[in-house]
Design a protein around this motif. Structure first.
Motif, PDB file in Angstrom:
ATOM      1  N   MET A   6       0.919  -1.163  -0.003  1.00 48.22           N
ATOM      2  CA  MET A   6      -0.054   0.053   0.027  1.00 48.22           C
ATOM      3  C   MET A   6       0.895   1.354  -0.007  1.00 48.22           C
ATOM      4  O   MET A   6       1.988   1.404   0.592  1.00 48.22           O
ATOM      5  CB  MET A   6      -1.170  -0.196   1.385  1.00 48.22           C
ATOM      6  N   THR A   7       0.464   2.228  -0.731  1.00 56.58           N
ATOM      7  CA  THR A   7       1.264   3.362  -0.755  1.00 56.58           C
ATOM      8  C   THR A   7       0.225   4.356  -0.536  1.00 56.58           C
ATOM      9  O   THR A   7      -0.882   4.218  -0.541  1.00 56.58           O
ATOM     10  CB  THR A   7       1.973   3.771  -2.235  1.00 56.58           C
ATOM     11  N   ALA A   8       0.819   5.870  -0.416  1.00 52.64           N
ATOM     12  CA  ALA A   8      -0.027   6.952  -0.172  1.00 52.64           C
ATOM     13  C   ALA A   8      -0.994   7.132  -1.551  1.00 52.64           C
ATOM     14  O   ALA A   8      -2.162   7.397  -1.124  1.00 52.64           O
ATOM     15  CB  ALA A   8       0.856   8.187   0.016  1.00 52.64           C
ATOM     16  N   ALA A   9      -0.763   6.727  -2.504  1.00 51.92           N
ATOM     17  CA  ALA A   9      -1.612   6.891  -3.649  1.00 51.92           C
ATOM     18  C   ALA A   9      -2.747   6.030  -3.732  1.00 51.92           C
ATOM     19  O   ALA A   9      -3.867   6.278  -4.299  1.00 51.92           O
ATOM     20  CB  ALA A   9      -0.739   6.613  -4.875  1.00 51.92           C
ATOM     21  N   ASP A  10      -2.700   4.917  -2.840  1.00 47.18           N
ATOM     22  CA  ASP A  10      -3.919   3.923  -2.796  1.00 47.18           C
ATOM     23  C   ASP A  10      -4.835   4.334  -1.683  1.00 47.18           C
ATOM     24  O   ASP A  10      -5.876   3.814  -1.518  1.00 47.18           O
ATOM     25  CB  ASP A  10      -3.286   2.604  -2.144  1.00 47.18           C
ATOM     26  N   LEU A  11      -4.494   5.308  -0.595  1.00 45.92           N
ATOM     27  CA  LEU A  11      -5.102   5.681   0.439  1.00 45.92           C
ATOM     28  C   LEU A  11      -6.811   6.220   0.041  1.00 45.92           C
ATOM     29  O   LEU A  11      -7.458   5.770   0.951  1.00 45.92           O
ATOM     30  CB  LEU A  11      -4.459   6.623   1.311  1.00 45.92           C
ATOM     31  N   ASP A  12      -7.003   6.930  -0.766  1.00 48.85           N
ATOM     32  CA  ASP A  12      -8.246   7.358  -1.022  1.00 48.85           C
ATOM     33  C   ASP A  12      -9.265   6.022  -1.544  1.00 48.85           C
ATOM     34  O   ASP A  12     -10.525   5.854  -0.954  1.00 48.85           O
ATOM     35  CB  ASP A  12      -8.394   8.232  -2.455  1.00 48.85           C
ATOM     36  N   THR A  13      -8.749   5.225  -2.222  1.00 47.21           N
ATOM     37  CA  THR A  13      -9.440   4.151  -2.514  1.00 47.21           C
ATOM     38  C   THR A  13      -9.882   3.256  -1.476  1.00 47.21           C
ATOM     39  O   THR A  13     -10.707   2.665  -1.224  1.00 47.21           O
ATOM     40  CB  THR A  13      -8.689   3.373  -3.849  1.00 47.21           C
ATOM     41  N   VAL A  14      -8.490   2.682  -0.613  1.00 49.91           N
ATOM     42  CA  VAL A  14      -8.514   1.964   0.627  1.00 49.91           C
ATOM     43  C   VAL A  14      -9.606   2.658   1.494  1.00 49.91           C
ATOM     44  O   VAL A  14     -10.257   1.977   2.120  1.00 49.91           O
ATOM     45  CB  VAL A  14      -7.252   1.951   1.030  1.00 49.91           C
ATOM     46  N   HIS A  15      -9.423   4.050   1.797  1.00 47.46           N
ATOM     47  CA  HIS A  15     -10.463   4.522   2.656  1.00 47.46           C
ATOM     48  C   HIS A  15     -12.064   4.465   2.257  1.00 47.46           C
ATOM     49  O   HIS A  15     -12.749   3.979   3.009  1.00 47.46           O
ATOM     50  CB  HIS A  15     -10.176   6.055   3.102  1.00 47.46           C
ATOM     51  N   ALA A  16     -12.167   4.513   0.975  1.00 50.99           N
ATOM     52  CA  ALA A  16     -13.570   4.399   0.491  1.00 50.99           C
ATOM     53  C   ALA A  16     -13.936   3.110   0.541  1.00 50.99           C
ATOM     54  O   ALA A  16     -15.136   2.808   1.285  1.00 50.99           O
ATOM     55  CB  ALA A  16     -13.510   4.624  -0.924  1.00 50.99           C
ATOM     56  N   LEU A  17     -13.186   2.030   0.606  1.00 51.91           N
ATOM     57  CA  LEU A  17     -13.339   0.765   0.695  1.00 51.91           C
ATOM     58  C   LEU A  17     -13.639   0.379   2.290  1.00 51.91           C
ATOM     59  O   LEU A  17     -14.508  -0.254   2.470  1.00 51.91           O
ATOM     60  CB  LEU A  17     -12.396  -0.167   0.270  1.00 51.91           C
ATOM     61  N   GLU A  18     -12.936   0.974   3.222  1.00 50.25           N
ATOM     62  CA  GLU A  18     -12.935   0.736   4.544  1.00 50.25           C
ATOM     63  C   GLU A  18     -14.278   1.281   4.970  1.00 50.25           C
ATOM     64  O   GLU A  18     -15.000   0.746   5.723  1.00 50.25           O
ATOM     65  CB  GLU A  18     -11.762   1.762   5.131  1.00 50.25           C
ATOM     66  N   LEU A  19     -14.799   2.458   4.469  1.00 54.41           N
ATOM     67  CA  LEU A  19     -16.030   3.196   4.705  1.00 54.41           C
ATOM     68  C   LEU A  19     -17.210   2.164   4.405  1.00 54.41           C
ATOM     69  O   LEU A  19     -18.159   1.961   5.090  1.00 54.41           O
ATOM     70  CB  LEU A  19     -16.199   4.363   4.228  1.00 54.41           C
ATOM     71  N   SER A  20     -17.099   1.754   3.370  1.00 51.73           N
ATOM     72  CA  SER A  20     -18.262   0.761   2.571  1.00 51.73           C
ATOM     73  C   SER A  20     -18.440  -0.686   3.490  1.00 51.73           C
ATOM     74  O   SER A  20     -19.392  -1.187   3.805  1.00 51.73           O
ATOM     75  CB  SER A  20     -18.267   0.536   1.289  1.00 51.73           C
ATOM     76  N   LEU A  21     -16.992  -1.046   3.953  1.00 52.00           N
ATOM     77  CA  LEU A  21     -17.074  -2.415   4.521  1.00 52.00           C
ATOM     78  C   LEU A  21     -17.427  -2.504   5.956  1.00 52.00           C
ATOM     79  O   LEU A  21     -17.917  -3.383   6.686  1.00 52.00           O
ATOM     80  CB  LEU A  21     -15.525  -3.169   4.212  1.00 52.00           C
TER      81      LEU A  21
ATOM     82  N   PRO B  82     -19.079   0.551   8.143  1.00 52.12           N
ATOM     83  CA  PRO B  82     -19.556   1.779   8.238  1.00 52.12           C
ATOM     84  C   PRO B  82     -19.385   2.052   9.698  1.00 52.12           C
ATOM     85  O   PRO B  82     -19.574   3.503  10.114  1.00 52.12           O
ATOM     86  CB  PRO B  82     -20.844   1.438   7.702  1.00 52.12           C
ATOM     87  N   ILE B  83     -19.671   1.226  10.635  1.00 52.40           N
ATOM     88  CA  ILE B  83     -19.602   1.538  12.061  1.00 52.40           C
ATOM     89  C   ILE B  83     -18.172   1.738  12.613  1.00 52.40           C
ATOM     90  O   ILE B  83     -17.904   2.667  13.681  1.00 52.40           O
ATOM     91  CB  ILE B  83     -20.376   0.505  13.037  1.00 52.40           C
ATOM     92  N   ASP B  84     -17.289   1.032  12.397  1.00 53.05           N
ATOM     93  CA  ASP B  84     -16.003   1.138  12.902  1.00 53.05           C
ATOM     94  C   ASP B  84     -14.925   1.519  11.903  1.00 53.05           C
ATOM     95  O   ASP B  84     -13.685   1.127  12.286  1.00 53.05           O
ATOM     96  CB  ASP B  84     -15.494  -0.520  13.327  1.00 53.05           C
ATOM     97  N   ALA B  85     -15.050   2.127  11.074  1.00 51.19           N
ATOM     98  CA  ALA B  85     -14.302   2.462   9.839  1.00 51.19           C
ATOM     99  C   ALA B  85     -13.030   3.412  10.530  1.00 51.19           C
ATOM    100  O   ALA B  85     -13.244   4.332  11.218  1.00 51.19           O
ATOM    101  CB  ALA B  85     -14.902   3.408   8.808  1.00 51.19           C
ATOM    102  N   TRP B  86     -11.993   3.186   9.975  1.00 45.22           N
ATOM    103  CA  TRP B  86     -10.882   3.982  10.525  1.00 45.22           C
ATOM    104  C   TRP B  86     -10.831   5.329   9.736  1.00 45.22           C
ATOM    105  O   TRP B  86     -11.217   5.276   8.491  1.00 45.22           O
ATOM    106  CB  TRP B  86      -9.386   3.288   9.993  1.00 45.22           C
ATOM    107  N   PRO B  87     -10.445   6.452  10.396  1.00 49.61           N
ATOM    108  CA  PRO B  87     -10.427   7.710   9.568  1.00 49.61           C
ATOM    109  C   PRO B  87      -9.088   7.472   8.676  1.00 49.61           C
ATOM    110  O   PRO B  87      -8.268   6.707   8.709  1.00 49.61           O
ATOM    111  CB  PRO B  87     -10.092   8.559  10.761  1.00 49.61           C
TER     112      PRO B  87
ATOM    113  N   ILE C  11      -8.177  -1.995  -6.563  1.00 51.13           N
ATOM    114  CA  ILE C  11      -7.952  -2.382  -5.398  1.00 51.13           C
ATOM    115  C   ILE C  11      -9.488  -3.082  -5.005  1.00 51.13           C
ATOM    116  O   ILE C  11     -10.273  -2.576  -4.882  1.00 51.13           O
ATOM    117  CB  ILE C  11      -7.469  -1.522  -4.345  1.00 51.13           C
ATOM    118  N   VAL C  12      -9.198  -4.428  -4.548  1.00 46.31           N
ATOM    119  CA  VAL C  12     -10.446  -5.009  -3.871  1.00 46.31           C
ATOM    120  C   VAL C  12     -10.002  -5.684  -2.561  1.00 46.31           C
ATOM    121  O   VAL C  12     -11.116  -6.334  -1.957  1.00 46.31           O
ATOM    122  CB  VAL C  12     -10.751  -6.111  -4.813  1.00 46.31           C
ATOM    123  N   GLY C  13      -9.009  -5.369  -1.889  1.00 43.26           N
ATOM    124  CA  GLY C  13      -8.743  -5.634  -0.746  1.00 43.26           C
ATOM    125  C   GLY C  13      -7.342  -5.254  -0.082  1.00 43.26           C
ATOM    126  O   GLY C  13      -6.802  -4.546  -0.785  1.00 43.26           O
TER     127      GLY C  13
END
Length: 170
Positions: A1-16, A18-23, A52-54
């Motif tokens: 994972m790189t900084a360039a992946d963070l927007d996609t990873v965070h969007a996936l985090e929020l969808s997976l 929603p209650i416990d998503a990391w900021p 990114i799927v995981g």
């Protein structure tokens, strides 16, 4: 994972989660700690390029490694992606010299629990109401190195024989 992946990873985090998503900042902070952290992404290749799927992350502060996060997009579950990510984390913990790998998993997530059991994790504790919605966390551990055994006379038996090196370099 790189900084360039963070927007996609965070969007996936929020969808997976929603209650416990990391900021998003938590992911940035984790990536900055390269001496004790390792984060990975799993990608599939599409006609428009990789997607990114995981993702997964490990913290290793010897002698313990801890799976910080592991997630796979539901549409791609059951294809070995979670297993590949977990294998990579265990391999990293082993490479870094950890004795054990720990993780927390929701009590209401039998699919993840089954994955961890297949990889040799065992439940060692429960953290009641660990998650924001009140669900318990099961604490699981996988031992990477066998604990020293005693020979009955107070001497540790490391399993070495007379012709087995006990340290140093080969």
């Amino acid at each position: 994972m790189t900084a360039a992946d963070l927007d996609t990873v965070h969007a996936l985090e929020l969808s997976l989660f929603p209650i416990d998503a990391w900021p998003a900042q938590m992911f940035r902070d984790e990536l900055a700690q390269t001496d004790t952290r390792r984060y990975l992404v799993a990608e599939i290749f599409t006609p428009r390029g990789p997607r990114i799927v995981g993702y997964a992350g490990l913290m290793c502060v010897l002698p313990i490694a801890d799976v910080q996060t592991i997630a796979v997009e539901p549409a791609h579950e059951g294809r070995g992606i979670g297993s590949a990510l977990l294998t990579a984390l265990i391999d990293e913990a082993t490479r870094r010299g950890a004795d054990d790998v720990l993780l927390e998993v929701r009590r209401d997530n039998p699919r993840a629990q089954a994955l961890y059991l297949r990889f040799g994790f065992e439940q060692i504790h429960v953290r009641p109401r660990y998650y924001r919605d009140g669900v318990d966390a099961l604490i699981m551990r996988k031992q990477l190195s066998a604990p020293a055994r005693s020979d009955g006379n107070g001497h540790a038996d490391d399993g070495a024989t007379d012709d087995t090196p006990r340290g140093g370099t080969a």
